[in-house]
Scaffold this motif. Structure first.
Motif, PDB file in Angstrom:
ATOM      1  N   PRO A 126       3.652  -3.738 -10.031  1.00  0.00           N
ATOM      2  CA  PRO A 126       4.942  -4.761  -9.957  1.00  0.00           C
ATOM      3  C   PRO A 126       6.044  -4.326  -9.256  1.00  0.00           C
ATOM      4  O   PRO A 126       6.645  -5.247  -8.448  1.00  0.00           O
ATOM      5  CB  PRO A 126       5.205  -5.112 -11.560  1.00  0.00           C
ATOM      6  N   VAL A 127       6.329  -3.129  -9.040  1.00  0.00           N
ATOM      7  CA  VAL A 127       7.560  -2.690  -8.418  1.00  0.00           C
ATOM      8  C   VAL A 127       6.996  -2.708  -6.898  1.00  0.00           C
ATOM      9  O   VAL A 127       8.125  -3.184  -6.173  1.00  0.00           O
ATOM     10  CB  VAL A 127       7.866  -1.242  -8.678  1.00  0.00           C
ATOM     11  N   ALA A 128       6.123  -2.310  -6.363  1.00  0.00           N
ATOM     12  CA  ALA A 128       5.485  -2.289  -5.152  1.00  0.00           C
ATOM     13  C   ALA A 128       5.420  -3.661  -4.619  1.00  0.00           C
ATOM     14  O   ALA A 128       5.841  -4.035  -3.637  1.00  0.00           O
ATOM     15  CB  ALA A 128       4.078  -1.602  -4.951  1.00  0.00           C
ATOM     16  N   PHE A 129       4.985  -4.647  -5.320  1.00  0.00           N
ATOM     17  CA  PHE A 129       4.723  -6.019  -5.056  1.00  0.00           C
ATOM     18  C   PHE A 129       6.114  -6.644  -4.957  1.00  0.00           C
ATOM     19  O   PHE A 129       6.186  -7.379  -3.862  1.00  0.00           O
ATOM     20  CB  PHE A 129       4.105  -6.695  -6.352  1.00  0.00           C
ATOM     21  N   VAL A 130       6.995  -6.548  -5.845  1.00  0.00           N
ATOM     22  CA  VAL A 130       8.523  -7.306  -5.664  1.00  0.00           C
ATOM     23  C   VAL A 130       9.035  -6.434  -4.505  1.00  0.00           C
ATOM     24  O   VAL A 130       9.808  -7.300  -3.878  1.00  0.00           O
ATOM     25  CB  VAL A 130       9.169  -7.011  -7.068  1.00  0.00           C
ATOM     26  N   LEU A 131       9.117  -5.330  -4.253  1.00  0.00           N
ATOM     27  CA  LEU A 131       9.864  -4.824  -3.298  1.00  0.00           C
ATOM     28  C   LEU A 131       9.060  -5.219  -1.748  1.00  0.00           C
ATOM     29  O   LEU A 131       9.922  -5.676  -0.956  1.00  0.00           O
ATOM     30  CB  LEU A 131       9.595  -3.100  -3.172  1.00  0.00           C
ATOM     31  N   SER A 132       7.910  -5.194  -1.964  1.00  0.00           N
ATOM     32  CA  SER A 132       7.285  -5.805  -0.403  1.00  0.00           C
ATOM     33  C   SER A 132       7.455  -7.232  -0.282  1.00  0.00           C
ATOM     34  O   SER A 132       8.081  -7.745   0.723  1.00  0.00           O
ATOM     35  CB  SER A 132       5.809  -5.524  -0.688  1.00  0.00           C
ATOM     36  N   LEU A 133       7.764  -7.963  -1.507  1.00  0.00           N
ATOM     37  CA  LEU A 133       7.986  -9.420  -1.437  1.00  0.00           C
ATOM     38  C   LEU A 133       9.567  -9.617  -0.955  1.00  0.00           C
ATOM     39  O   LEU A 133       9.764 -10.530  -0.127  1.00  0.00           O
ATOM     40  CB  LEU A 133       7.677 -10.136  -2.640  1.00  0.00           C
ATOM     41  N   LEU A 134      10.363  -8.750  -1.168  1.00  0.00           N
ATOM     42  CA  LEU A 134      11.777  -8.959  -0.880  1.00  0.00           C
ATOM     43  C   LEU A 134      12.131  -8.476   0.391  1.00  0.00           C
ATOM     44  O   LEU A 134      12.701  -9.109   1.207  1.00  0.00           O
ATOM     45  CB  LEU A 134      12.516  -8.026  -1.780  1.00  0.00           C
ATOM     46  N   LEU A 135      11.481  -7.428   0.963  1.00  0.00           N
ATOM     47  CA  LEU A 135      11.726  -6.875   2.363  1.00  0.00           C
ATOM     48  C   LEU A 135      10.707  -8.025   3.456  1.00  0.00           C
ATOM     49  O   LEU A 135      11.507  -8.319   4.185  1.00  0.00           O
ATOM     50  CB  LEU A 135      11.037  -5.446   2.651  1.00  0.00           C
ATOM     51  N   VAL A 136       9.566  -8.461   3.143  1.00  0.00           N
ATOM     52  CA  VAL A 136       8.817  -9.381   4.148  1.00  0.00           C
ATOM     53  C   VAL A 136       9.124 -10.633   3.657  1.00  0.00           C
ATOM     54  O   VAL A 136       9.537 -11.604   4.631  1.00  0.00           O
ATOM     55  CB  VAL A 136       7.502  -9.091   3.897  1.00  0.00           C
ATOM     56  N   GLY A 137       9.316 -11.117   2.383  1.00  0.00           N
ATOM     57  CA  GLY A 137       9.320 -12.655   2.265  1.00  0.00           C
ATOM     58  C   GLY A 137      10.906 -12.914   2.378  1.00  0.00           C
ATOM     59  O   GLY A 137      11.102 -13.912   3.010  1.00  0.00           O
ATOM     60  N   VAL A 138      11.691 -12.278   1.786  1.00  0.00           N
ATOM     61  CA  VAL A 138      13.135 -12.586   1.646  1.00  0.00           C
ATOM     62  C   VAL A 138      13.808 -12.345   2.772  1.00  0.00           C
ATOM     63  O   VAL A 138      14.263 -13.051   3.688  1.00  0.00           O
ATOM     64  CB  VAL A 138      13.929 -12.013   0.636  1.00  0.00           C
ATOM     65  N   VAL A 139      13.908 -10.953   3.249  1.00  0.00           N
ATOM     66  CA  VAL A 139      14.389 -10.235   4.567  1.00  0.00           C
ATOM     67  C   VAL A 139      13.856 -10.949   5.722  1.00  0.00           C
ATOM     68  O   VAL A 139      14.659 -11.294   6.690  1.00  0.00           O
ATOM     69  CB  VAL A 139      14.703  -8.902   4.470  1.00  0.00           C
ATOM     70  N   GLY A 140      12.604 -10.927   5.734  1.00  0.00           N
ATOM     71  CA  GLY A 140      11.937 -11.414   6.794  1.00  0.00           C
ATOM     72  C   GLY A 140      11.944 -12.736   7.078  1.00  0.00           C
ATOM     73  O   GLY A 140      12.279 -13.247   8.222  1.00  0.00           O
ATOM     74  N   TYR A 154       0.759  -0.916   0.035  1.00  0.00           N
ATOM     75  CA  TYR A 154      -0.047  -0.004  -0.165  1.00  0.00           C
ATOM     76  C   TYR A 154       0.781   1.193  -0.101  1.00  0.00           C
ATOM     77  O   TYR A 154       0.761   2.294  -0.788  1.00  0.00           O
ATOM     78  CB  TYR A 154      -0.872   0.000   1.109  1.00  0.00           C
ATOM     79  N   GLU A 155       1.879   1.278   0.888  1.00  0.00           N
ATOM     80  CA  GLU A 155       2.674   2.579   0.833  1.00  0.00           C
ATOM     81  C   GLU A 155       3.412   2.804  -0.603  1.00  0.00           C
ATOM     82  O   GLU A 155       3.310   3.862  -1.095  1.00  0.00           O
ATOM     83  CB  GLU A 155       3.820   2.292   1.923  1.00  0.00           C
ATOM     84  N   GLY A 156       3.856   1.704  -1.129  1.00  0.00           N
ATOM     85  CA  GLY A 156       4.375   1.711  -2.432  1.00  0.00           C
ATOM     86  C   GLY A 156       3.544   2.103  -3.566  1.00  0.00           C
ATOM     87  O   GLY A 156       3.561   3.078  -4.413  1.00  0.00           O
ATOM     88  N   TYR A 157       2.410   1.459  -3.646  1.00  0.00           N
ATOM     89  CA  TYR A 157       1.243   1.396  -4.787  1.00  0.00           C
ATOM     90  C   TYR A 157       0.686   2.716  -4.689  1.00  0.00           C
ATOM     91  O   TYR A 157       0.400   3.411  -5.660  1.00  0.00           O
ATOM     92  CB  TYR A 157       0.542   0.169  -4.811  1.00  0.00           C
ATOM     93  N   VAL A 158       0.194   3.056  -3.531  1.00  0.00           N
ATOM     94  CA  VAL A 158      -0.998   4.040  -3.255  1.00  0.00           C
ATOM     95  C   VAL A 158      -0.329   5.368  -2.832  1.00  0.00           C
ATOM     96  O   VAL A 158      -0.317   6.386  -3.499  1.00  0.00           O
ATOM     97  CB  VAL A 158      -2.026   3.571  -2.361  1.00  0.00           C
ATOM     98  N   GLU A 159       0.722   5.458  -1.835  1.00  0.00           N
ATOM     99  CA  GLU A 159       1.181   6.479  -1.220  1.00  0.00           C
ATOM    100  C   GLU A 159       2.164   7.124  -2.248  1.00  0.00           C
ATOM    101  O   GLU A 159       2.328   8.413  -2.258  1.00  0.00           O
ATOM    102  CB  GLU A 159       1.657   6.283   0.107  1.00  0.00           C
ATOM    103  N   GLN A 160       3.222   6.262  -2.624  1.00  0.00           N
ATOM    104  CA  GLN A 160       4.096   6.579  -3.484  1.00  0.00           C
ATOM    105  C   GLN A 160       4.083   6.738  -4.907  1.00  0.00           C
ATOM    106  O   GLN A 160       4.791   7.139  -5.733  1.00  0.00           O
ATOM    107  CB  GLN A 160       5.572   5.710  -3.059  1.00  0.00           C
ATOM    108  N   ASN A 161       2.690   5.822  -5.255  1.00  0.00           N
ATOM    109  CA  ASN A 161       2.429   6.095  -6.886  1.00  0.00           C
ATOM    110  C   ASN A 161       3.421   5.091  -7.563  1.00  0.00           C
ATOM    111  O   ASN A 161       3.421   5.672  -8.577  1.00  0.00           O
ATOM    112  CB  ASN A 161       2.168   7.295  -7.356  1.00  0.00           C
ATOM    113  N   TRP A 162       4.000   3.948  -7.077  1.00  0.00           N
ATOM    114  CA  TRP A 162       4.898   3.388  -7.883  1.00  0.00           C
ATOM    115  C   TRP A 162       3.882   2.214  -8.759  1.00  0.00           C
ATOM    116  O   TRP A 162       2.831   2.111  -8.425  1.00  0.00           O
ATOM    117  CB  TRP A 162       5.900   2.356  -6.938  1.00  0.00           C
TER     118      TRP A 162
END
Length: 696
Positions: free
Chosen positions: A62-76, A51-59
């Motif tokens: 796919p960019v918001a999806f992949v970034l969220s996946l990297l931060l929560v899925g991979v790093v988390g 939501y932060e990337g797609y709505v708030e930052q207007n990315w």
């Protein structure tokens, strides 16, 4: 046919998301032995980042999806793998405390940052598509379903056909044996946690457009995937996917049947289908099919050091004197807070007795408290038992109502104890979690509990009870009976009344702890198999301790409702299921003393927030984050204390090199000592360690 398609198509789409969440949960549990209660919180965190990337930052999405996946899925996932490694040898209670602490931390963090209001993420997948009859099958739903089926098939083949997949299944049971097969256990664990967290993240982001971005809603929906995981017995991937699709279809179809009724209870049943499925699996599936992963390698739960009777008596006396002096040393405006502290102390006493005396855990304790609060309140205001000899007017007196409220909670404790009889360990925690959510969503608004108004009056002894909204009218025929001629509208008097109940409950806990039952419960916590071998009935003991714990929690709920003279069943209120989770996290870092630790937990939960610096709005907003972080720290402290800090001591070898001895756990065992057998001149056999063998 068209009517059936109206429910089948969205049911399959919802089932696909349930399946993704359930696959991630099964994957991490199957390969690590740690049941991640924070799985839903990970999904919610990923949705907020999207939501932060797609709505708030207007990315672009796919960019918001992949970034969220990297931060929560991979790093988390990598961070959680380290946490799971530290918890690998911990008892079940400790792992539950840690993962529940993580759930509380993430849930509180998202609420503090984004607020409690829902956020709108908007549809990012195509919503148009072909029509079949009167139903439009969107391309987005088809993409999600295809991805789910493909992921399930890939995982099934991966576990069954590849070396790494088989290593994932074996790593939880014997990492050292796996290492001898030239597979790196750490790499295997990291891959499984990253995949599991990626599945959780994906499910959260796919649910966001349909449900909105709300941490409480998303956590609850992903928790519904527990039902699908239970259908797969927390191990079988095809059954898990099939269960998810079946649950999705039922959740969409049953409202068409129940919405025709006026019963809010029946109308609430469709959204509770996942939790009903979860409980039915625990009640009906043979226990031999639900085995805990990796439990044979867990260390025993060490009891706290016992003090001498003289020291114990002195400590309890000092504690009692301190509690008696509270109204005379605090501000009058704060006495109500301390009355609530005493009531919470009673509930924490019941939870502590269950956790640290029997080694079992309950994630539904505020549900027992709610039952006691509702029952005692209705007994005092509606006079259900006017034939009893202890009544004033048509109502039951306050002490009798509180006692009966606790007794009414006992059968529910026995119901929750059924999974504890059949199963053990982590499945008891999962069952109580499902029971707490089902109780709130299906029964809180039923007439037998809070009803549609979600509020039950709970007058103090000797106070008049009025119909809500008619405070100037004459008191109705449901007036609480006086008690000892004392005015308990006075906050100080009610504090002492609550304190008297606390002292009685503490005495019960101490008597049970020092009795034969307490000794047997502690023995059962250490080794139920050994205790059963000596002829003890462990099933009866499990039922007794759950019933006793529910009884005390019901009493605590009645005392707590008397503080505000009402009990609320509203979502997010005093008796919300999330409070049970916070209780486990708070008690987890307050120690394991039978009396002192529950009171410290109640103080941290209720009182600390009125004193600087904890009374600052920011501290109050983030206190759930602190509770969760402290629970995790205390849970992993034995591994840090004896493994990473002290246990990994350097050992100087004769050749001058340095080695380390790892923390003895099921995922990080000490290096294998090489032993050789040589024959001396006198023909006797001598065992030599690795150092001596290298010289010979």
């Amino acid at each position: 046919m068209n009517e059936f398609l109206n429910y089948l198509v969205p049911g399959i789409a919802d089932g696909s998301v349930y399946a993704l969440a359930a696959l991630g949960l099964v994957l991490t549990y199957k390969t690590s032995g740690v049941f991640n209660f924070a799985h839903g919180a990970l999904a919610a965190t990923a949705a907020y980042l999207f939501y932060e990337g797609y709505v708030e930052q207007n990315w672009p999405w796919p960019v918001a999806f992949v970034l969220s996946l990297l931060l929560v899925g991979v790093v988390g996932g990598l961070l959680l793998e380290r946490l799971a490694t530290l918890l690998a040898a911990a008892p079940t209670v400790t792992t539950v405390v840690a993962t529940v602490g993580l759930l509380v931390l993430l849930q509180s963090l998202m609420t503090a940052i984004y607020g409690s209001a829902d956020k709108k993420a908007g549809d990012f997948l195509p919503t148009n598509g072909p029509r079949v009859g009167d139903v439009t099958i969107s391309y987005g739903d088809m993409m999600v379903t295809a991805f789910c089926l493909g992921a399930a098939l890939a995982l099934f083949l991966f576990f069954g056909r590849t070396r790494m997949g088989k290593a994932m299944t074996a790593v939880v049971d014997d990492p050292n044996l796996l290492a001898l097969q030239k597979s790196n256990p750490s790499a295997v664990r990291r891959l499984s946690w990253v995949l599991g967290c990626c599945f959780a993240s994906t499910s959260g982001m796919l649910l966001a457009p349909k449900l909105g971005v709300s941490v409480n809603v998303l956590v609850l929906i992903v928790i519904a995937a527990y039902g699908a995981a239970a259908v797969g017995l927390f191990e079988n991937l095809p059954l898990t996917v099939g269960g998810a699709f079946a649950i999705g279809i039922m959740v969409n179809y049953f409202p068409s049947l129940t919405q025709k009724t006026d019963s809010l209870f029946l109308q609430s049943l469709p959204r509770n289908i996942p939790f009903l499925v979860l409980l039915l699996v625990f009640l009906l599936v043979p226990a031999r099919l639900l085995t805990e992963r990796g439990v044979r390698n867990a260390r025993r739960f060490e009891p706290p050091r016992a003090f001498s009777p003289r020291v114990t008596a002195a400590g309890l006396t000092a504690l009692a004197v301190t509690l008696l002096a509270v109204p005379h040393v605090v501000r009058d405006a704060d006495i109500t807070v301390y009355s609530a502290f005493v009531a919470y102390g009673i509930i924490f006493l019941s939870l502590g007795m269950l956790l640290y005396m029997s080694g079992m855990i309950s994630l539904a304790h505020m549900g027992f408290a709610a039952i006691g609060a509702v029952a005692s309140g209705k007994l005092m205001t509606f006079g259900f038992f006017d034939w009893l000899p202890f009544v004033g007017g048509n109502t039951v007196s306050w002490p009798v109502a509180i006692l009966l409220g606790g007794l009414i909670a006992v059968p529910f404790g026995a119901i929750v104890a059924i999974p504890a009889i059949r199963l053990a360990g982590i499945y008891v925690a999962v069952a109580t979690f499902g029971f707490g959510i089902l109780l709130q969503q299906a029964f809180y608004l039923a007439p037998v509990m809070f009803d549609t108004g979600a509020l039950v009056q709970h007058p103090r002894p000797g106070t008049d009870f009025y119909v809500p909204g008619t405070a100037t009218a004459e008191p109705i025929e449901g007036t609480a009976a006086p008690l000892f001629g004392v005015d308990f509208n006075n906050e100080r008097n009610y504090y002492y009344l609550a304190l008297a109940v606390l002292f009685l409950v503490a005495a019960i806990v101490l008597v049970v702890r020092r009795s034969r039952l307490g000794t047997l419960l502690r023995a059962m916590s250490d080794s139920p198999v050994a205790l059963s071998a000596h002829g003890a009935n462990t099933n009866a003991m499990r039922v007794i301790v759950f019933c006793l714990s529910a009884f005390i929690a019901g009493i605590g709920g009645g005392v707590l409702a008397g503080v505000t003279q009402s009990a609320s069943g509203s979502s997010g209120g005093t008796f919300d299921y999330t409070t049970s989770l916070i209780f486990v996290a708070v008690l987890g870092f307050c120690g394991r003393r039978p009396i002192l630790s529950p009171l410290l937990a109640a103080f941290a939960f209720q009182v600390v927030k009125i004193y600087p610096p904890f009374d600052h709005p920011t501290m109050i907003e983030y206190r759930g984050v602190m509770f969760g972080a402290l629970a995790i720290l205390v849970a992993i402290w034995p591994a840090l204390n004896f493994g990473a800090l002290r246990g990994r001591r350097a050992v100087e070898r004769e050749d001058g090199e340095l080695g380390t001895l790892g923390f003895p756990s099921r995922l990080n065992a000490p290096p294998i000592q090489v032993v050789t057998v040589r024959q001396d001149d006198d023909r006797s056999l001598v065992l030599a360690g690795s150092q001596e063998a290298s010289r010979s």
